[in-house]
Design a protein around this motif. Structure first.
Motif, PDB file in Angstrom:
ATOM      1  N   CYS A 479       0.824  -1.213   0.000  1.00 29.58           N
ATOM      2  CA  CYS A 479       0.000   0.000   0.000  1.00 29.58           C
ATOM      3  C   CYS A 479       0.857   1.262   0.000  1.00 29.58           C
ATOM      4  N   ALA A 483       0.551   4.135  -2.776  1.00 36.30           N
ATOM      5  CA  ALA A 483       0.290   5.522  -2.397  1.00 36.30           C
ATOM      6  C   ALA A 483       1.342   6.449  -2.985  1.00 36.30           C
ATOM      7  N   TRP A 497      -4.534  13.790  -3.916  1.00 31.23           N
ATOM      8  CA  TRP A 497      -3.238  13.137  -4.034  1.00 31.23           C
ATOM      9  C   TRP A 497      -2.081  14.141  -3.930  1.00 31.23           C
ATOM     10  N   LEU A 507      -5.792   6.409  -0.755  1.00 27.15           N
ATOM     11  CA  LEU A 507      -5.615   4.994  -1.079  1.00 27.15           C
ATOM     12  C   LEU A 507      -6.525   4.119  -0.223  1.00 27.15           C
TER      13      LEU A 507
END
Length: 618
Positions: A479, A483, A497, A507
């Motif tokens: 993850c 990200a 983002w 995310l």
């Protein structure tokens, strides 16, 4: 329970061998076979297997496990009583609907309030607090949106919600310097100055019309880059707006402004709910202006009914009983020489944690009630505002109005500081109260270990701890990299983002299916498609399925190691009732040996620590 007729004599072997004194397999059906042994214990007795009997060691383990389960179930009544008193306290004293409605009303009204200002190219422009485009929109929003809304003579919020005292506006300024890092061609393109944030220790001093207006005077050595202005809420709107006009004309907010914070304090006269308002406006050097409106409600009267006192008293009594029971058990273990084993037991730490958190809640609750009463007295002593404002006062009353307004502003400052202190204590009190619910939940888990089937589930969870730890490492690495890739691909054009922290939150939303795919697609249609499918296949399809399969496999291993999963809750309740009825009879009261006494007799030659370890879930 074991009775005299359960024992089968033997002429061979020792008591602890498989050929010594034994308990018939038939008598173990539904009892010993239902005991969820730990993963390190001896194999369980299968009721359908063709066993001649069980060894004395297995009988000791059965009695020890049964004692541990009985002790675990014994914690449930106290836990349930404390939980019940805790729930009623939260539902009555901690009622949240009225504070929420008051705060939501103020926030929704301020967010929907529209300001209007002259446009440099002619005409006018209308905007809300979250639609400000430049630094000079800030005073215009205060003048034409905030001031008419918070005027006590209007019913913009409701007839019962009023502002208390004056509103305060504090701004932080930066410095003026040359633009570092620009090439010669860029300097020719932009010959102007830059306005970076002030370095620590910088003292900007007074500026503008400081000789006639306190708002242009620095707040002192402790706050060298901050300047403070007051909005005299409660006076006629035209008079307050003329005050804002003077700030606009003298450029109180300019390009050096870094942040602007507006502080105010409201009260709902019908529900006696106070609301602390903070509006923080950040002026970024990149040209963006962001605003964050925060409203924190607080009840003025925490205990206002006799039932509140009764519930508090019940909670304190139950907590006292729990403390005395914990001390009694600790003393008993110390007398047996098992205090070290008792101290390192995870359930002992849970008891200590729940007691400490409960005591902290009690003392913080008392401090909060005292602080609330003190704050309410401060509000009642605030009194009326000065007769004249500084700008509207006649020449003969100018000095007097300056002194009176400074004193009243000082009272408002003390009031804001006091409410911040009480709200800070309230926030910590709510935090501790919320975690106390977690402690009670864990205490329920302890009681549930006394039920065979729930004990199997808890044993499985503890057995899977190592798996969860290693899976978490892999999951966080995957993850984290997704990200980072999302931050690189979409950060410059999609707000969610634009920071790495925001990318992690976004995310998580993608993982839950709540995200704006259209915004990502507008940036890079093909890359967004590849990125999303890669993330979906890696996490949802692969990692989640691997976790499910691993958990199922380990659970089956635990079931196989523990044997029969145990009797269900209805059968256990029925067995307890039968046991109680049996103990009332002659057979049960005179011929049966209590389990604890039988365990003591059988375990005289064993280490007490070993017996204590047997009655614990490992």
């Amino acid at each position: 329970e074991a009775r005299e007729d359960d024992f089968i004599g033997s002429d061979e072997g020792t008591p602890r061998s498989g050929q010594g004194s034994q308990l018939s397999a038939a008598s173990m059906t539904g009892s010993a076979a239902s005991m969820p042994y730990s993963m390190d214990s001896q194999p369980p007795v299968e009721p359908d297997a063709n066993y001649v009997g069980v060894t004395l060691s297995q009988l000791e383990e059965f009695l020890a496990v049964r004692k541990g389960m009985r002790m675990a179930c014994g914690t449930l009544p106290m836990t349930f009583g404390i939980w019940l008193a805790y729930v009623f306290l939260v539902m009555t004293i901690g009622e949240a609907e009225e504070p929420f409605q008051t705060a939501h009303l103020i926030k929704a009204t301020l967010e929907e309030t529209v300001a209007e200002r002259p446009h440099p190219l002619g005409g006018s422009r209308r905007f809300r607090v979250d639609e400000m485009e430049d630094f000079d929109d800030i005073p215009w929003w205060i003048r034409n949106a905030l001031v008419p809304t918070v005027d006590p003579a209007t019913d913009a919020f409701s007839a019962s919600v009023k502002i208390v005292g004056f509103a305060r506006v504090v701004q932080t300024k930066g410095t003026v310097s040359g633009c570092d890092g620009l090439t010669r061609n860029m300097v020719n393109f932009y010959p102007g100055a830059c306005y970076p944030a002030a370095l620590p220790g910088t003292y900007l001093g007074n500026f503008g019309a400081f000789d006639v207006d306190d708002a242009f005077q620095a707040l002192g050595p402790d706050r060298p880059v901050e300047y403070e202005a007051w909005i005299d809420s409660g006076r006629p709107v035209e008079e307050v707006q003329s005050r804002i006009d003077s700030l606009i004309q003298n450029n109180w907010i300019d390009r050096r402004t870094q942040t602007v914070q507006l502080d105010a304090f409201f009260v709902n006269l019908q529900t006696t709910v106070y609301v602390r308002m903070k509006l923080r406006i950040q002026v970024y050097r990149e040209g963006l202006i962001s605003s964050e409106l925060s409203l924190v409600p607080m009840r003025a009267q925490v205990v206002n009914h006799w039932s509140h006192i009764f519930l508090n008293l019940c909670f304190v009594i139950l907590l006292t009983v729990q403390i005395l029971s914990f001390l009694q058990q600790s003393h008993a273990e110390y007398e047996r020489g098992l205090w070290q084993l008792h101290f390192w037991d995870i359930w002992t730490w849970l008891d200590m944690l729940s007691i400490v958190v409960a005591l902290v809640i009690v003392f913080m609750g008392i401090a909060f009630m005292v602080g609330t009463e003190s704050f309410t007295m401060m509000v009642s002593k605030l009194g009326a505002m000065p007769e004249w404002s500084v700008l509207a006062a006649p020449a003969s009353r100018k000095v007097q109005s300056i002194l009176e307004n400074r004193a009243f502003r000082g009272q408002c400052t003390e009031l804001l500081n006091a409410v911040d202190g009480v709200l800070g204590l309230s926030m910590w009190l709510r935090f501790m109260t919320a975690w106390y619910a977690v402690c009670l939940c864990l205490r329920f888990y302890r009681g549930f270990t006394g039920q065979p089937r729930t004990a199997v589930i808890l044993q499985s969870v503890m057995y899977m701890t190592n798996l969860f730890l290693h899976y978490l490492v892999v999951f966080l690495v995957v993850c984290g990299n997704f990200a980072l890739s999302g931050y690189i691909l979409f950060g410059e054009q999609v707000r969610d983002w634009s920071t790495f922290g925001g990318s992690i939150i976004t995310l998580t939303q993608v993982l839950l299916g709540e995200f704006d795919y259209a915004a990502m697609k507008n940036v890079a249609p093909v890359l967004a498609l590849i990125w999303w499918w890669s993330f979906f296949l890696t996490t949802t399809v692969v990692l989640s399925k691997v976790l499910t399969a691993a958990v199922l496999q380990l659970f089956l291993e635990v079931r196989q190691a523990l044997g029969e999963p145990g009797i269900g809750l209805p059968r256990q309740i029925l067995a307890v009732m039968k046991n109680i009825w049996h103990q009332r009879s002659y057979e049960g009261s005179m011929k049966s040996v209590p389990d604890d006494d039988l365990l003591k007799m059988l375990a005289k030659d064993l280490d007490p620590a070993h017996v204590k370890q047997l009655d614990q879930i490992h």
